[in-house]
Design a protein around this motif. Structure first.
Motif, PDB file in Angstrom:
ATOM      1  N   ASN A  13       0.746  -1.151  -0.080  1.00 22.45           N
ATOM      2  CA  ASN A  13       0.154   0.035  -0.173  1.00 22.45           C
ATOM      3  C   ASN A  13       0.955   1.174  -0.078  1.00 22.45           C
ATOM      4  O   ASN A  13       0.503   2.173  -0.649  1.00 22.45           O
ATOM      5  N   ARG A  19      -1.907  -0.059  -9.865  1.00 19.10           N
ATOM      6  CA  ARG A  19      -2.610  -1.343  -9.666  1.00 19.10           C
ATOM      7  C   ARG A  19      -3.474  -1.428  -8.649  1.00 19.10           C
ATOM      8  O   ARG A  19      -4.586  -2.007  -8.724  1.00 19.10           O
ATOM      9  N   LEU A  20      -3.108  -0.560  -7.652  1.00 18.07           N
ATOM     10  CA  LEU A  20      -4.094  -0.728  -6.184  1.00 18.07           C
ATOM     11  C   LEU A  20      -5.419  -0.126  -6.785  1.00 18.07           C
ATOM     12  O   LEU A  20      -6.465  -0.164  -6.014  1.00 18.07           O
ATOM     13  N   THR A  22      -7.550  -0.810  -8.939  1.00 18.72           N
ATOM     14  CA  THR A  22      -8.372  -1.940  -9.087  1.00 18.72           C
ATOM     15  C   THR A  22      -8.958  -2.440  -8.214  1.00 18.72           C
ATOM     16  O   THR A  22      -9.815  -3.194  -8.235  1.00 18.72           O
ATOM     17  N   VAL A  23      -8.627  -2.342  -6.861  1.00 20.08           N
ATOM     18  CA  VAL A  23      -9.023  -2.748  -5.556  1.00 20.08           C
ATOM     19  C   VAL A  23      -9.252  -1.701  -4.431  1.00 20.08           C
ATOM     20  O   VAL A  23      -9.502  -1.731  -3.268  1.00 20.08           O
ATOM     21  N   ILE A  27      -4.628  -2.678  -0.927  1.00 20.23           N
ATOM     22  CA  ILE A  27      -4.906  -3.960  -0.776  1.00 20.23           C
ATOM     23  C   ILE A  27      -4.907  -4.611   0.684  1.00 20.23           C
ATOM     24  O   ILE A  27      -4.557  -3.820   1.601  1.00 20.23           O
ATOM     25  N   CYS A  82     -10.324  -8.908  -8.414  1.00 18.29           N
ATOM     26  CA  CYS A  82     -10.769  -8.718  -7.137  1.00 18.29           C
ATOM     27  C   CYS A  82      -9.643  -8.725  -6.011  1.00 18.29           C
ATOM     28  O   CYS A  82      -9.480  -8.179  -4.917  1.00 18.29           O
ATOM     29  N   TRP A  84      -6.441 -10.284  -7.268  1.00 17.91           N
ATOM     30  CA  TRP A  84      -4.840 -10.398  -7.508  1.00 17.91           C
ATOM     31  C   TRP A  84      -4.409  -9.181  -8.127  1.00 17.91           C
ATOM     32  O   TRP A  84      -3.441  -9.267  -8.817  1.00 17.91           O
ATOM     33  N   ASN A  85      -5.406  -8.087  -8.214  1.00 12.43           N
ATOM     34  CA  ASN A  85      -4.913  -6.943  -8.681  1.00 12.43           C
ATOM     35  C   ASN A  85      -4.675  -7.076 -10.315  1.00 12.43           C
ATOM     36  O   ASN A  85      -4.023  -6.218 -11.006  1.00 12.43           O
ATOM     37  N   TYR A  86      -5.272  -7.897 -10.901  1.00  8.84           N
ATOM     38  CA  TYR A  86      -5.296  -8.067 -12.404  1.00  8.84           C
ATOM     39  C   TYR A  86      -5.978  -6.940 -13.076  1.00  8.84           C
ATOM     40  O   TYR A  86      -7.223  -6.566 -12.714  1.00  8.84           O
ATOM     41  N   ASP A  87      -5.352  -6.310 -14.215  1.00 10.41           N
ATOM     42  CA  ASP A  87      -6.055  -5.154 -14.669  1.00 10.41           C
ATOM     43  C   ASP A  87      -6.882  -5.700 -16.084  1.00 10.41           C
ATOM     44  O   ASP A  87      -6.180  -5.908 -16.916  1.00 10.41           O
ATOM     45  N   PHE A 101       4.162  -4.135 -11.683  1.00  6.87           N
ATOM     46  CA  PHE A 101       3.510  -4.106 -10.195  1.00  6.87           C
ATOM     47  C   PHE A 101       4.289  -5.208  -9.428  1.00  6.87           C
ATOM     48  O   PHE A 101       4.600  -4.914  -8.286  1.00  6.87           O
TER      49      PHE A 101
END
Length: 144
Positions: A13, A19-20, A22-23, A27, A82, A84-87, A101
Motif C-alpha cells: 500500500n 494497480r491498487l 483496481t481494488v 490492498i 478482485c 490478484w490486482n489483475y487489470d 507491479f
C-alpha cells in the motif's frame, strides 16, 4: 481471516502503485499478492517450489481446478481482478498481469509466470473446457 500478510500489505500500500486502483486503492492482507509475498519471505522453499512449476490459486479457482480433476486451471475474472490486482478494463485495454507491479512489490520478473498465476481467465459463468472430471463427479455424486 488470514492476516499473516499484514506487514506485506502495508508495504504494498505504501508504494501507491496504479494497480491498487483496481481494488479501491488499498490492498488487504487477505488478497493474493500480499499472501504470495509473505510466502516468499517467510517460507522461501515453498514459494520456490510453486513458482518453479506449481500453481498459486485463490480458493474459488482451486475448487474449479479440483472439479476438473486438476486438468484445467482456468481462473475466474472475478477472482483475479478482485484479489490478484489483475487489470481487466472494460474498454479492453487493461494490462492483465502487471509485471511492473509485481516487481515493485518484490517479485523477480520470472517468479510469477502466467502458467503459475493464471493463463486462461474467463468471465463468471463461462463454461470451463472439459467440465467436471470423472473423479470429482463420483466424489460429489454427479454425472461427469
Amino acid at each position: 481471516l488470514d492476516h499473516r500478510a499484514n506487514e506485506q500489505a502495508a508495504t504494498i500500500n505504501a508504494l501507491g502503485h496504479a494497480r491498487l486502483r483496481t481494488v479501491g486503492g488499498v490492498i488487504s492482507p487477505e488478497m493474493e499478492v500480499p499472501k504470495m509475498l509473505w510466502l516468499k519471505q517467510k517460507m522461501p522453499e515453498a514459494f520456490a517450489r510453486v513458482s518453479a512449476g506449481g500453481k498459486f490459486l485463490d480458493l474459488a479457482d482451486f475448487l474449479s481446478y479440483r472439479a476438473t480433476d486438476y486438468a484445467n486451471a482456468t481462473r475466474s475474472l472475478c477472482t483475479v481482478v478482485c484479489k490478484w490486482n489483475y487489470d481487466a478494463r472494460p474498454s479492453g485495454d487493461g494490462v492483465g498481469w502487471d509485471g511492473d507491479f509485481f516487481e515493485k512489490v518484490g517479485f523477480g520478473r520470472n517468479e510469477l509466470q502466467p502458467q503459475t498465476i493464471g493463463e486462461l481467465i474467463l468471465p463468471p459463468g463461462e463454461r470451463i473446457v472439459g467440465g467436471i472430471g470423472a473423479v470429482a463427479a463420483a466424489e460429489l455424486g454427479l454425472r461427469a
